[in-house]
Design a protein around this motif. Structure first.
Motif, PDB file in Angstrom:
ATOM      1  N   GLY A 158      21.734   3.725   3.318  1.00  0.00           N
ATOM      2  CA  GLY A 158      22.636   4.073   2.223  1.00  0.00           C
ATOM      3  C   GLY A 158      21.969   4.145   0.868  1.00  0.00           C
ATOM      4  N   ILE A 159      20.662   4.464   0.859  1.00  0.00           N
ATOM      5  CA  ILE A 159      19.901   4.540  -0.389  1.00  0.00           C
ATOM      6  C   ILE A 159      19.410   5.975  -0.565  1.00  0.00           C
ATOM      7  N   ALA A 160      19.375   6.447  -1.795  1.00  0.00           N
ATOM      8  CA  ALA A 160      18.808   7.769  -2.068  1.00  0.00           C
ATOM      9  C   ALA A 160      17.313   7.722  -1.744  1.00  0.00           C
ATOM     10  N   PRO A 161      16.813   8.607  -0.880  1.00  0.00           N
ATOM     11  CA  PRO A 161      15.386   8.575  -0.533  1.00  0.00           C
ATOM     12  C   PRO A 161      14.468   8.596  -1.747  1.00  0.00           C
ATOM     13  N   SER A 162      14.801   9.393  -2.748  1.00  0.00           N
ATOM     14  CA  SER A 162      13.940   9.474  -3.936  1.00  0.00           C
ATOM     15  C   SER A 162      13.890   8.140  -4.682  1.00  0.00           C
ATOM     16  N   ALA A 163      15.005   7.419  -4.689  1.00  0.00           N
ATOM     17  CA  ALA A 163      15.047   6.129  -5.374  1.00  0.00           C
ATOM     18  C   ALA A 163      14.179   5.104  -4.653  1.00  0.00           C
ATOM     19  N   LEU A 164      14.236   5.110  -3.326  1.00  0.00           N
ATOM     20  CA  LEU A 164      13.411   4.182  -2.552  1.00  0.00           C
ATOM     21  C   LEU A 164      11.935   4.513  -2.732  1.00  0.00           C
ATOM     22  N   LEU A 165      11.607   5.795  -2.731  1.00  0.00           N
ATOM     23  CA  LEU A 165      10.216   6.211  -2.921  1.00  0.00           C
ATOM     24  C   LEU A 165       9.709   5.770  -4.289  1.00  0.00           C
ATOM     25  N   THR A 166      10.544   5.872  -5.306  1.00  0.00           N
ATOM     26  CA  THR A 166      10.158   5.447  -6.656  1.00  0.00           C
ATOM     27  C   THR A 166       9.842   3.955  -6.687  1.00  0.00           C
ATOM     28  N   GLU A 167      10.651   3.158  -6.005  1.00  0.00           N
ATOM     29  CA  GLU A 167      10.393   1.707  -5.963  1.00  0.00           C
ATOM     30  C   GLU A 167       9.063   1.411  -5.270  1.00  0.00           C
ATOM     31  N   LEU A 168       8.777   2.144  -4.198  1.00  0.00           N
ATOM     32  CA  LEU A 168       7.528   1.933  -3.475  1.00  0.00           C
ATOM     33  C   LEU A 168       6.331   2.379  -4.307  1.00  0.00           C
ATOM     34  N   GLU A 169       6.483   3.454  -5.058  1.00  0.00           N
ATOM     35  CA  GLU A 169       5.388   3.915  -5.913  1.00  0.00           C
ATOM     36  C   GLU A 169       5.082   2.900  -7.008  1.00  0.00           C
ATOM     37  N   THR A 170       6.116   2.216  -7.486  1.00  0.00           N
ATOM     38  CA  THR A 170       5.909   1.153  -8.470  1.00  0.00           C
ATOM     39  C   THR A 170       5.101   0.012  -7.867  1.00  0.00           C
ATOM     40  N   LEU A 171       5.421  -0.346  -6.620  1.00  0.00           N
ATOM     41  CA  LEU A 171       4.649  -1.377  -5.925  1.00  0.00           C
ATOM     42  C   LEU A 171       3.197  -0.943  -5.758  1.00  0.00           C
ATOM     43  N   LYS A 172       2.995   0.324  -5.427  1.00  0.00           N
ATOM     44  CA  LYS A 172       1.630   0.816  -5.203  1.00  0.00           C
ATOM     45  C   LYS A 172       0.801   0.726  -6.478  1.00  0.00           C
ATOM     46  N   ARG A 173       1.401   1.041  -7.607  1.00  0.00           N
ATOM     47  CA  ARG A 173       0.663   1.006  -8.870  1.00  0.00           C
ATOM     48  C   ARG A 173       0.211  -0.408  -9.227  1.00  0.00           C
ATOM     49  N   SER A 174       0.968  -1.411  -8.785  1.00  0.00           N
ATOM     50  CA  SER A 174       0.625  -2.794  -9.136  1.00  0.00           C
ATOM     51  C   SER A 174      -0.111  -3.530  -8.022  1.00  0.00           C
ATOM     52  N   ALA A 175      -0.368  -2.847  -6.894  1.00  0.00           N
ATOM     53  CA  ALA A 175      -0.880  -3.530  -5.699  1.00  0.00           C
ATOM     54  C   ALA A 175      -2.205  -4.247  -5.922  1.00  0.00           C
ATOM     55  N   SER A 176      -3.120  -3.667  -6.684  1.00  0.00           N
ATOM     56  CA  SER A 176      -4.453  -4.256  -6.839  1.00  0.00           C
ATOM     57  C   SER A 176      -4.687  -4.800  -8.236  1.00  0.00           C
ATOM     58  N   ARG A 177      -3.632  -4.930  -9.005  1.00  0.00           N
ATOM     59  CA  ARG A 177      -3.765  -5.242 -10.426  1.00  0.00           C
ATOM     60  C   ARG A 177      -4.406  -6.600 -10.691  1.00  0.00           C
ATOM     61  N   ASP A 178      -4.138  -7.577  -9.847  1.00  0.00           N
ATOM     62  CA  ASP A 178      -4.616  -8.934 -10.114  1.00  0.00           C
ATOM     63  C   ASP A 178      -5.972  -9.244  -9.487  1.00  0.00           C
ATOM     64  N   ALA A 179      -6.574  -8.274  -8.812  1.00  0.00           N
ATOM     65  CA  ALA A 179      -7.857  -8.520  -8.152  1.00  0.00           C
ATOM     66  C   ALA A 179      -9.004  -8.248  -9.115  1.00  0.00           C
ATOM     67  N   PRO A 180     -10.097  -9.026  -9.018  1.00  0.00           N
ATOM     68  CA  PRO A 180     -11.259  -8.775  -9.876  1.00  0.00           C
ATOM     69  C   PRO A 180     -11.845  -7.392  -9.634  1.00  0.00           C
ATOM     70  N   GLU A 181     -12.454  -6.826 -10.660  1.00  0.00           N
ATOM     71  CA  GLU A 181     -13.011  -5.482 -10.557  1.00  0.00           C
ATOM     72  C   GLU A 181     -14.391  -5.471  -9.916  1.00  0.00           C
ATOM     73  N   GLU A 182     -15.260  -6.383 -10.335  1.00  0.00           N
ATOM     74  CA  GLU A 182     -16.625  -6.397  -9.815  1.00  0.00           C
ATOM     75  C   GLU A 182     -16.635  -6.802  -8.341  1.00  0.00           C
ATOM     76  N   THR A 183     -17.509  -6.164  -7.564  1.00  0.00           N
ATOM     77  CA  THR A 183     -17.526  -6.386  -6.118  1.00  0.00           C
ATOM     78  C   THR A 183     -17.793  -7.846  -5.753  1.00  0.00           C
ATOM     79  N   ALA A 184     -18.769  -8.461  -6.387  1.00  0.00           N
ATOM     80  CA  ALA A 184     -19.081  -9.863  -6.068  1.00  0.00           C
ATOM     81  C   ALA A 184     -17.895 -10.766  -6.369  1.00  0.00           C
ATOM     82  N   ASP A 185     -17.224 -10.503  -7.476  1.00  0.00           N
ATOM     83  CA  ASP A 185     -16.051 -11.307  -7.835  1.00  0.00           C
ATOM     84  C   ASP A 185     -14.891 -11.043  -6.881  1.00  0.00           C
ATOM     85  N   LEU A 186     -14.754  -9.798  -6.434  1.00  0.00           N
ATOM     86  CA  LEU A 186     -13.690  -9.457  -5.488  1.00  0.00           C
ATOM     87  C   LEU A 186     -13.909 -10.169  -4.159  1.00  0.00           C
TER      88      LEU A 186
END
Length: 223
Positions: free
Chosen positions: A47-75
Motif C-alpha cells: 500500500g505504498i507508492a513505489p516512487s516513495a519507497l524508492l526515495t526512502e531507499l535512495e536516502t539510505l544509500k546516500r548515508s550508507a558509508s558516511r561514518d566509515a573512515p576514508e583511508e584504507t588502513a583506517d577502514l
C-alpha cells in the motif's frame, strides 16, 4: 551495491543496503520468503507508492558509508574493531539466549524454532570468514599485494552470499523479528540483539563489497 531501481528485488536490497531490512519490516514487506518480489510489486502490495519507497531507499544509500573512515588502513581497522570483534561478542550471548527462548516458549505459535541452530551456523561460517580476512586478505591489502589479491577477494564475496542466506533464515524463523503480544524480557532482548546483529552484518558486508574491495579490484591500492 547494485543500482537501486523499482526492478530490483527486495531480497537483494535487504542484503546489500544498510537500513533497508528495517525499513521493509516497518512496512510489512517480506524479504525472506517473498524476497524475489520486485520492489515495485512489494510497494504496491504494502500500500505504498513505489516512487516513495524508492526515495526512502535512495536516502539510505546516500548515508550508507558516511561514518566509515576514508583511508584504507583506517577502514580496515574500523572493520576489525567495529564489526569483527562486535559480531563475536554478540553471538556469544545471543546463541544461549536463543536456546533459552526456544526451550521455554517452543510451544508458542510465534516461537523462533530453529533460531539457535541458524545462529550457530552463522557463527561458524562467520568466524572462518573473518579469520581469513584477518590472517590473509587484510595483511595482503596492507602490504599492497597486487596480482594475487583477486582470488581471496572473490572468495570473500562468495562467502558474503552464504552469510546472506543465514540472515534470511534468521528473518524467516523469527517471523520478521516480530514479537508476540506479552513477550517476556528474554524474548524481547533476543530480538533487540538480533536487529542490531543483522543490521551490523549488512553494513559490514556493504563496506567491504562496495567500498574496500573495489579499491583493490580496480588497482587503486591506496593505504
Amino acid at each position: 551495491m547494485t543500482d537501486l531501481s523499482l526492478e530490483s528485488t527486495v531480497a537483494t536490497i535487504a542484503a546489500e543496503l544498510p537500513g533497508a531490512a528495517e525499513l521493509f519490516r516497518r512496512y510489512g514487506i517480506s524479504f525472506c520468503c517473498g524476497g524475489k518480489m520486485l520492489l515495485s510489486e512489494a510497494a504496491l502490495k504494502a500500500g505504498i507508492a513505489p516512487s516513495a519507497l524508492l526515495t526512502e531507499l535512495e536516502t539510505l544509500k546516500r548515508s550508507a558509508s558516511r561514518d566509515a573512515p576514508e583511508e584504507t588502513a583506517d577502514l580496515i581497522a574500523h572493520l576489525l574493531h567495529r564489526y569483527h570483534q562486535t559480531h563475536r561478542a554478540e553471538l556469544a550471548w545471543l546463541i544461549p539466549l536463543a536456546q533459552k527462548v526456544e526451550r521455554v516458549h517452543g510451544g508458542h505459535p510465534s516461537a523462533p524454532v530453529g533460531l539457535s541452530q541458524a545462529l550457530e551456523a552463522l557463527r561458524d561460517e562467520l568466524e572462518s570468514h573473518m579469520m581469513k580476512e584477518e590472517l590473509v586478505l587484510f595483511p595482503m591489502m596492507q602490504r599492497g599485494d597486487g596480482a594475487t589479491i583477486s582470488y581471496p577477494i572473490a572468495q570473500m564475496r562468495r562467502e558474503h552470499d552464504d552469510e546472506v542466506e543465514h540472515l534470511r533464515t534468521i528473518e524467516h524463523v523469527t517471523h520478521g523479528l516480530i514479537l508476540p503480544d506479552g513477550a517476556c524480557g528474554s524474548w524481547t532482548a533476543l530480538y533487540t540483539g538480533l536487529r542490531k546483529l543483522t543490521e551490523d552484518l549488512v553494513t559490514h558486508m556493504h563496506l567491504e563489497n562496495a567500498v574496500l574491495f573495489p579499491r583493490f579490484e580496480a588497482g587503486l591500492q591506496t593505504i
